[in-house]
Design a protein around this motif. Structure first.
Motif, short mmCIF file in Angstrom:
data_model
loop_
_atom_site.label_atom_id
_atom_site.label_comp_id
_atom_site.label_asym_id
_atom_site.label_seq_id
_atom_site.Cartn_x
_atom_site.Cartn_y
_atom_site.Cartn_z
N GLY A 402 -20.07 8.18 -50.55
CA GLY A 402 -21.35 7.95 -49.87
C GLY A 402 -22.03 6.68 -50.29
O GLY A 402 -23.24 6.51 -50.10
N ILE A 403 -21.26 5.73 -50.85
CA ILE A 403 -21.85 4.49 -51.35
C ILE A 403 -22.03 3.46 -50.24
O ILE A 403 -23.01 2.74 -50.18
CB ILE A 403 -20.95 3.88 -52.46
N SER A 404 -21.04 3.41 -49.34
CA SER A 404 -20.96 2.29 -48.43
C SER A 404 -21.16 2.70 -46.98
O SER A 404 -20.38 3.47 -46.45
CB SER A 404 -19.59 1.62 -48.59
N PRO A 405 -22.20 2.21 -46.31
CA PRO A 405 -22.38 2.51 -44.88
C PRO A 405 -21.34 1.78 -44.04
O PRO A 405 -20.66 0.88 -44.51
CB PRO A 405 -23.78 1.98 -44.59
N ALA A 406 -21.25 2.16 -42.76
CA ALA A 406 -20.23 1.60 -41.88
C ALA A 406 -20.34 0.09 -41.75
O ALA A 406 -19.36 -0.61 -41.57
CB ALA A 406 -20.32 2.26 -40.51
N GLY A 407 -21.53 -0.43 -41.84
CA GLY A 407 -21.70 -1.86 -41.67
C GLY A 407 -21.72 -2.64 -42.97
O GLY A 407 -22.31 -3.72 -43.04
N ASP A 408 -21.09 -2.12 -43.98
CA ASP A 408 -21.13 -2.72 -45.31
C ASP A 408 -20.72 -4.19 -45.28
O ASP A 408 -19.64 -4.55 -44.81
CB ASP A 408 -20.22 -1.94 -46.24
N ARG A 409 -21.58 -5.05 -45.81
CA ARG A 409 -21.34 -6.49 -45.75
C ARG A 409 -20.10 -6.90 -46.56
O ARG A 409 -19.31 -7.73 -46.11
CB ARG A 409 -22.57 -7.24 -46.26
N ALA A 410 -19.93 -6.32 -47.74
CA ALA A 410 -18.80 -6.70 -48.57
C ALA A 410 -17.48 -6.40 -47.87
O ALA A 410 -16.53 -7.18 -47.94
CB ALA A 410 -18.86 -5.96 -49.91
N PHE A 411 -17.42 -5.26 -47.17
CA PHE A 411 -16.20 -4.90 -46.46
C PHE A 411 -15.93 -5.90 -45.33
O PHE A 411 -14.79 -6.36 -45.14
CB PHE A 411 -16.30 -3.49 -45.90
N GLN A 412 -16.95 -6.25 -44.58
CA GLN A 412 -16.77 -7.21 -43.50
C GLN A 412 -16.32 -8.57 -44.05
O GLN A 412 -15.45 -9.23 -43.46
CB GLN A 412 -18.07 -7.35 -42.71
#
Length: 483
Positions: A402-412
């Motif tokens: 539950g740390i990272s929302p769908a729009g997580d900047r680091a993932f993008q």
């Protein structure tokens, strides 16, 4: 960049703080890292910052880097003395710490490129490779043509042969010493990595000896040796995250070609299927091959139809810059359309870069990009798979916690960097350079239309991008996104 910057981004995707040495300690193509400075930084970090995991590439700490492990002139006693610092780590740490380590088995490149080797490789590189291959076969009791080994030796000057064997003996003794620290508990998990290897050679013989020694010493479950190198730190990150999660994600393995797992992997001396098995095991994943079985992720291995291509054309080797992949491409796109779990896409149709046809189709179908939790398509099969797995595990770790929302900047940013590196640079811009590095401004100009295309198709929010050739050669690019 793949061993210093990208691991930090993967950790950010996972929501984990990474402590890393100052970059000026890390060395370059022509200058080794500073083992003394790295050791001091490490000791201070363990005493003051209290990390719970230590992931260490011992080549940098012991030899001054992977390249310097082949070129350096340090004596055997100097190297062994540096290794003797390992037992101190757990003693000075403020809390119990897991130590995951990597050490390379010295490679044998089948070429005349001496950029990463000693100077004599430009004259004797392929001769040393062939001699090494015959030495291994002879040791294994394989029948050789009469006089073949003596002829191979005669093609290499005696001082060159002795210097080469001296370096190998030094590095092998160091690796054997590391096994003692696994047995005593100072190292919790150890990878002996191998880059640029064939089916036979002194490096393969050393791997067999190390594997047998691990078995004899009762630490075989804590030691792995397989083809790969630059992705190994990322693999250790994945393993550390899974250990922290206290549960192992289950991954469905799918190949785009019915022959995919049996295709020979360039620079690895094994099949692509072998590489998938090694990389998933090293990361700590549970794998299944039946789509009806419960699974958390899909590992989709995109291959060519029948043989792996190579975007780099080496003198004296077959030209594999264009191979058939149309059937496999259709299967990959179909698998992505049907996927109902996040997909780790391993693009290994070619070595040294992405499959341009695959990326072209993905950029036309932006909805398929949204199904990806990871992508890798650079350099060797192991490099691409290992780095993609690490990013996929980081995304799984963050999402399940539950740390990272769908729009997580680091993932993008991580996804953007991989497509920018593996496709925009490796397959589109690098061929235009003809082996000649250019100024950052010229590089940025060449890459701009491709980076714009990635951003437009994906919707990934990347406000600014910097590109450079950090080692002033065309082999690797640095794509960085200012925070």
């Amino acid at each position: 960049p793949i061993t210093y910057l990208f691991p930090q981004i993967v950790c950010r995707v996972a929501g984990v703080a990474a402590l890393v040495p100052p970059r000026e300690l890390m060395g370059s193509l022509t200058a080794p890292s500073r083992p003394g400075g790295l050791a001091e930084w490490l000791g201070d970090s363990l005493k003051v910052r209290s990390p719970d995991k230590l992931l260490v590439c011992l080549d940098s700490l012991v030899y001054g880097g992977l390249i310097n492990s082949r070129r350096g002139e340090e004596s055997e006693s100097e190297i062994v003395n540096r290794i003797k610092e390992i037992p101190v780590w757990k003693k000075i740490s403020l809390r119990p710490i897991s130590v995951f380590a990597q050490s390379s088995i010295m490679r044998i490149a089948d070429n005349y490129e001496n950029v990463e080797e000693k100077k004599y490789w430009a004259r004797y590189g392929r001769e040393i490779y062939q001699w090494s291959e015959l030495l291994h076969k002879n040791t294994a009791g394989m029948k050789l043509p009469a006089g073949a080994l003596a002829l191979a030796e005669s093609r290499i000057e005696p001082p060159v042969r002795e210097d080469y064997l001296k370096s190998r003996r030094r590095n092998f003794k160091a690796n054997m010493k590391l096994l003692e620290y696994v047995r005593s508990g100072e190292i919790d998990f150890l990878v002996f990595s191998q880059d640029d290897c064939g089916e036979f050679g002194l490096n393969i013989l050393e791997r067999e000896k190390l594997t047998n020694a691990a078995l004899t010493n009762g630490v075989a479950r804590k030691v792995m040796s397989y083809a790969g190198a630059d992705e190994t730190l990322l693999t250790l990150i994945a393993r550390a995250l899974i250990e922290s999660a206290q549960k192992r994600p289950t991954v469905l393995i799918q190949y785009s070609s019915p022959y995919g797992s049996r295709i020979q992997s360039r620079y690895e001396g094994q099949t692509i299927g072998d590489s998938v098995e090694n990389q998933t095991h090293a990361a700590g994943l549970v794998t299944v091959n039946d789509a009806s079985a419960p699974h958390d992720l899909v590992l989709l291995v995109h291959t060519a139809d029948h043989q792996q291509g190579d975007h780099v054309q080496l003198a004296g080797h077959a030209d594999l810059r264009q191979v058939a992949s149309a059937e496999s491409l259709r299967a990959t796109l179909d698998a992505l359309e049907k996927a109902d779990k996040p997909v780790i896409l391993c693009d290994v149709a070619y070595a040294n870069g992405a499959d341009p046809q695959l990326v072209a189709e993905l950029l036309k179908r932006g909805h398929l990009l949204q199904k990806l939790c990871a992508y890798g398509g650079w350099n060797t099969t192991g490099n691409a798979i290992g780095s993609a797995i690490a990013l996929g595990v980081a995304r799984w770790f963050a999402t399940s916690a539950g740390i990272s929302p769908a729009g997580d900047r680091a993932f993008q940013e991580a996804m953007f960097i991989r497509f920018a590196d593996d496709w925009a640079y490796q397959t589109q811009v690098r061929p235009q350079l003809n082996g000649q590095p250019v100024a950052d401004s010229k590089l940025a100009e060449s890459m701009k239309p491709f980076l714009t295309e990635i951003q437009s198709a994906s919707g990934w929010q990347v406000p600014a991008v910097r590109v450079s050739l950090p080692w002033q050669r065309c082999f690797e690019v640095e794509v960085s996104i200012p925070s």
